[in-house]
Design an enzyme around this catalytic site. Structure first.
Site, PDB file in Angstrom:
ATOM      1  N   GLU A  73      -4.614 -11.716 -10.389  1.00 34.12           N
ATOM      2  CA  GLU A  73      -6.023 -11.988  -9.802  1.00 34.12           C
ATOM      3  C   GLU A  73      -6.865 -10.665  -9.365  1.00 34.12           C
ATOM      4  O   GLU A  73      -8.180 -10.786  -9.833  1.00 34.12           O
ATOM      5  CB  GLU A  73      -5.637 -12.753  -8.483  1.00 34.12           C
ATOM      6  CG  GLU A  73      -4.957 -13.923  -8.477  1.00 34.12           C
ATOM      7  CD  GLU A  73      -3.231 -13.583  -8.400  1.00 34.12           C
ATOM      8  OE1 GLU A  73      -2.667 -14.511  -7.784  1.00 34.12           O
ATOM      9  OE2 GLU A  73      -2.836 -12.464  -8.686  1.00 34.12           O
ATOM     10  N   CYS A  99      -0.786 -14.111  -3.541  1.00 36.82           N
ATOM     11  CA  CYS A  99      -0.413 -13.574  -2.249  1.00 36.82           C
ATOM     12  C   CYS A  99      -1.345 -13.518  -1.266  1.00 36.82           C
ATOM     13  O   CYS A  99      -2.787 -13.822  -1.517  1.00 36.82           O
ATOM     14  CB  CYS A  99       0.184 -12.263  -2.566  1.00 36.82           C
ATOM     15  SG  CYS A  99      -1.003 -10.931  -3.389  1.00 36.82           S
ATOM     16  N   CYS A 102      -4.370 -11.138  -2.500  1.00 32.25           N
ATOM     17  CA  CYS A 102      -5.141 -11.548  -3.665  1.00 32.25           C
ATOM     18  C   CYS A 102      -6.073 -12.597  -3.036  1.00 32.25           C
ATOM     19  O   CYS A 102      -7.307 -13.016  -3.418  1.00 32.25           O
ATOM     20  CB  CYS A 102      -4.460 -12.115  -4.780  1.00 32.25           C
ATOM     21  SG  CYS A 102      -3.674 -10.452  -5.934  1.00 32.25           S
TER      22      CYS A 102
END
Length: 146
Positions: A73, A99, A102
């Protein structure tokens, strides 16, 4: 407005393309791919790996991820930032849910929708995206690529 069935098929196809893109990753523990789509055009892509100019080895000798490995990402967002495209209003397709770090980048990039196919080990990123009002959908990949 595109109907639900057509949108689901597009989502599955973009996820399959993100899966193919993940194969560019040299990471052994988990290969992740991401695509950014706006107005039915792919405006960016990314996969997890080390920064440009570094060795293509994501794990330490102890099989832990090196701290400077970039997530798919983040790579897609930084790539679009270097282009003439804008991520404002885009959809991001990613093979694994993001996560927390991100998720923060996704929010700041103006991405309005996130579609993913696999759950990451925790849901903090998904919870933050939903709290920010981003549409988050888990979609099973229709096309299996090996």
């Amino acid at each position: 407005m595109i109907d639900e069935v057509k949108q689901r098929k597009l989502d599955q196809r973009y996820l399959a393309m993100a899966r193919v893109w993940s194969l560019n990753s040299y990471c052994k523990r988990l290969q992740v791919g991401a695509l950014m789509v706006k107005d039915k055009m792919i405006i960016s892509d990314g996969y997890n790996g080390t920064p440009s100019g570094f060795e293509n080895n994501c794990e330490t000798e102890e099989n832990t991820t090196k701290p400077y490995v970039l997530h798919a990402e983040a790579n897609a967002i930084t790539k679009v930032a270097r282009s003439n495209n804008s991520s404002q209003g885009a959809t991001m397709y990613v093979t694994a849910s993001p996560c927390l770090e991100c998720a923060k980048l996704i929010i700041q990039a103006g991405i309005v929708r996130l579609v993913y196919s696999e759950d990451y080990r925790n849901t903090d990123g998904i919870e933050l995206l939903r709290r920010a009002g981003i549409c988050v959908e888990r979609v099973e990949e229709e096309i299996v690529i090996k």
